[in-house]
Design a protein around this motif. Structure first.
Motif, PDB file in Angstrom:
ATOM      1  N   MET A  23      -4.113  33.224 -13.426  1.00  0.00           N
ATOM      2  CA  MET A  23      -4.868  34.416 -13.816  1.00  0.00           C
ATOM      3  C   MET A  23      -6.363  34.125 -13.834  1.00  0.00           C
ATOM      4  SD  MET A  23      -2.401  35.666 -16.951  1.00  0.00           S
ATOM      5  CE  MET A  23      -3.464  36.952 -17.552  1.00  0.00           C
ATOM      6  N   VAL A  24      -6.733  32.979 -14.387  1.00  0.00           N
ATOM      7  CA  VAL A  24      -8.145  32.610 -14.464  1.00  0.00           C
ATOM      8  C   VAL A  24      -8.704  32.360 -13.068  1.00  0.00           C
ATOM      9  CG1 VAL A  24      -9.784  30.901 -15.336  1.00  0.00           C
ATOM     10  CG2 VAL A  24      -7.920  31.674 -16.791  1.00  0.00           C
ATOM     11  N   ARG A  25      -7.940  31.657 -12.233  1.00  0.00           N
ATOM     12  CA  ARG A  25      -8.396  31.365 -10.876  1.00  0.00           C
ATOM     13  C   ARG A  25      -8.622  32.658 -10.092  1.00  0.00           C
ATOM     14  NH1 ARG A  25      -4.252  28.877  -9.289  1.00  0.00           N
ATOM     15  NH2 ARG A  25      -4.790  26.933 -10.269  1.00  0.00           N
ATOM     16  N   GLN A  26      -7.675  33.595 -10.166  1.00  0.00           N
ATOM     17  CA  GLN A  26      -7.812  34.865  -9.456  1.00  0.00           C
ATOM     18  C   GLN A  26      -9.011  35.648  -9.963  1.00  0.00           C
ATOM     19  OE1 GLN A  26      -6.151  36.017  -6.823  1.00  0.00           O
ATOM     20  NE2 GLN A  26      -7.432  37.825  -6.826  1.00  0.00           N
ATOM     21  N   HIS A  27      -9.188  35.696 -11.274  1.00  0.00           N
ATOM     22  CA  HIS A  27     -10.313  36.411 -11.856  1.00  0.00           C
ATOM     23  C   HIS A  27     -11.630  35.752 -11.441  1.00  0.00           C
ATOM     24  CE1 HIS A  27     -12.005  39.303 -14.618  1.00  0.00           C
ATOM     25  NE2 HIS A  27     -12.763  38.349 -15.156  1.00  0.00           N
ATOM     26  N   GLY A  28     -11.650  34.425 -11.410  1.00  0.00           N
ATOM     27  CA  GLY A  28     -12.843  33.706 -10.984  1.00  0.00           C
ATOM     28  C   GLY A  28     -13.206  33.995  -9.540  1.00  0.00           C
ATOM     29  N   PHE A  29     -12.198  34.053  -8.671  1.00  0.00           N
ATOM     30  CA  PHE A  29     -12.478  34.366  -7.273  1.00  0.00           C
ATOM     31  C   PHE A  29     -12.980  35.798  -7.116  1.00  0.00           C
ATOM     32  CE2 PHE A  29      -9.367  30.900  -5.838  1.00  0.00           C
ATOM     33  CZ  PHE A  29     -10.397  29.995  -5.690  1.00  0.00           C
ATOM     34  N   GLU A  30     -12.519  36.704  -7.968  1.00  0.00           N
ATOM     35  CA  GLU A  30     -13.019  38.076  -7.927  1.00  0.00           C
ATOM     36  C   GLU A  30     -14.453  38.152  -8.445  1.00  0.00           C
ATOM     37  OE1 GLU A  30     -10.197  40.401 -10.105  1.00  0.00           O
ATOM     38  OE2 GLU A  30      -8.616  40.059  -8.630  1.00  0.00           O
ATOM     39  N   LEU A  31     -14.770  37.356  -9.459  1.00  0.00           N
ATOM     40  CA  LEU A  31     -16.127  37.354 -10.012  1.00  0.00           C
ATOM     41  C   LEU A  31     -17.135  36.690  -9.093  1.00  0.00           C
ATOM     42  CD1 LEU A  31     -15.589  36.371 -13.758  1.00  0.00           C
ATOM     43  CD2 LEU A  31     -16.384  38.541 -12.875  1.00  0.00           C
ATOM     44  N   PHE A  32     -16.719  35.603  -8.465  1.00  0.00           N
ATOM     45  CA  PHE A  32     -17.646  34.791  -7.686  1.00  0.00           C
ATOM     46  C   PHE A  32     -17.322  34.852  -6.195  1.00  0.00           C
ATOM     47  CE2 PHE A  32     -17.159  32.702 -11.874  1.00  0.00           C
ATOM     48  CZ  PHE A  32     -18.427  32.972 -12.370  1.00  0.00           C
ATOM     49  N   ARG A  33     -17.191  36.051  -5.663  1.00  0.00           N
ATOM     50  CA  ARG A  33     -16.864  36.210  -4.242  1.00  0.00           C
ATOM     51  C   ARG A  33     -17.918  35.598  -3.333  1.00  0.00           C
ATOM     52  NH1 ARG A  33     -14.738  42.263  -4.351  1.00  0.00           N
ATOM     53  NH2 ARG A  33     -12.630  41.788  -5.012  1.00  0.00           N
ATOM     54  N   ASP A  34     -19.155  35.591  -3.788  1.00  0.00           N
ATOM     55  CA  ASP A  34     -20.232  35.043  -2.963  1.00  0.00           C
ATOM     56  C   ASP A  34     -20.097  33.538  -2.754  1.00  0.00           C
ATOM     57  OD1 ASP A  34     -20.732  34.769  -5.714  1.00  0.00           O
ATOM     58  OD2 ASP A  34     -22.873  34.477  -5.359  1.00  0.00           O
ATOM     59  N   LYS A  35     -19.335  32.864  -3.607  1.00  0.00           N
ATOM     60  CA  LYS A  35     -19.163  31.417  -3.508  1.00  0.00           C
ATOM     61  C   LYS A  35     -17.956  31.013  -2.676  1.00  0.00           C
ATOM     62  CE  LYS A  35     -21.438  30.226  -7.782  1.00  0.00           C
ATOM     63  NZ  LYS A  35     -21.373  29.407  -8.965  1.00  0.00           N
ATOM     64  N   LEU A  36     -17.144  31.968  -2.265  1.00  0.00           N
ATOM     65  CA  LEU A  36     -15.959  31.640  -1.481  1.00  0.00           C
ATOM     66  C   LEU A  36     -16.365  31.105  -0.123  1.00  0.00           C
ATOM     67  CD1 LEU A  36     -13.610  34.614  -2.328  1.00  0.00           C
ATOM     68  CD2 LEU A  36     -13.507  32.309  -3.208  1.00  0.00           C
ATOM     69  N   PRO A  37     -15.678  30.212   0.491  1.00  0.00           N
ATOM     70  CA  PRO A  37     -14.404  29.603   0.174  1.00  0.00           C
ATOM     71  C   PRO A  37     -14.530  28.337  -0.660  1.00  0.00           C
ATOM     72  CG  PRO A  37     -14.998  28.961   2.368  1.00  0.00           C
ATOM     73  CD  PRO A  37     -16.108  29.860   1.832  1.00  0.00           C
ATOM     74  N   ASP A  38     -15.718  28.054  -1.200  1.00  0.00           N
ATOM     75  CA  ASP A  38     -15.888  26.860  -2.039  1.00  0.00           C
ATOM     76  C   ASP A  38     -15.060  26.990  -3.311  1.00  0.00           C
ATOM     77  OD1 ASP A  38     -17.706  25.846  -0.231  1.00  0.00           O
ATOM     78  OD2 ASP A  38     -19.419  26.738  -1.258  1.00  0.00           O
TER      79      ASP A  38
END
Length: 64
Positions: A23-38
């Motif tokens: 849940m935390v990982r998914q929420h983090g990826f939604e919050l920090f989309r600009d940092k993906l795929p890092d």
């Protein structure tokens, strides 16, 4: 061979027992989309968990 990225967090011990790492990982990826795929850093992970818990409490879905 797998290499570890410096500053990357694979899985941390959670501060809130009600939420899961996924849940935390998914929420983090939604919050920090600009940092993906890092991968998420420690600071990103903590901010994502705090924000997730806050939003769940606000929605009335989390009661400690």
């Amino acid at each position: 061979m797998r290499t570890k990225m410096p500053g990357a967090v694979q899985q941390l011990e959670l501060f809130t027992p009600v939420v899961t790492g996924g849940m935390v990982r998914q929420h983090g990826f939604e919050l920090f989309r600009d940092k993906l795929p890092d991968p998420l850093t420690l600071e990103d992970w903590v901010l994502a968990e705090k924000d997730l818990v806050n939003s769940l409490e606000t929605d009335g879905l989390l009661k400690r």
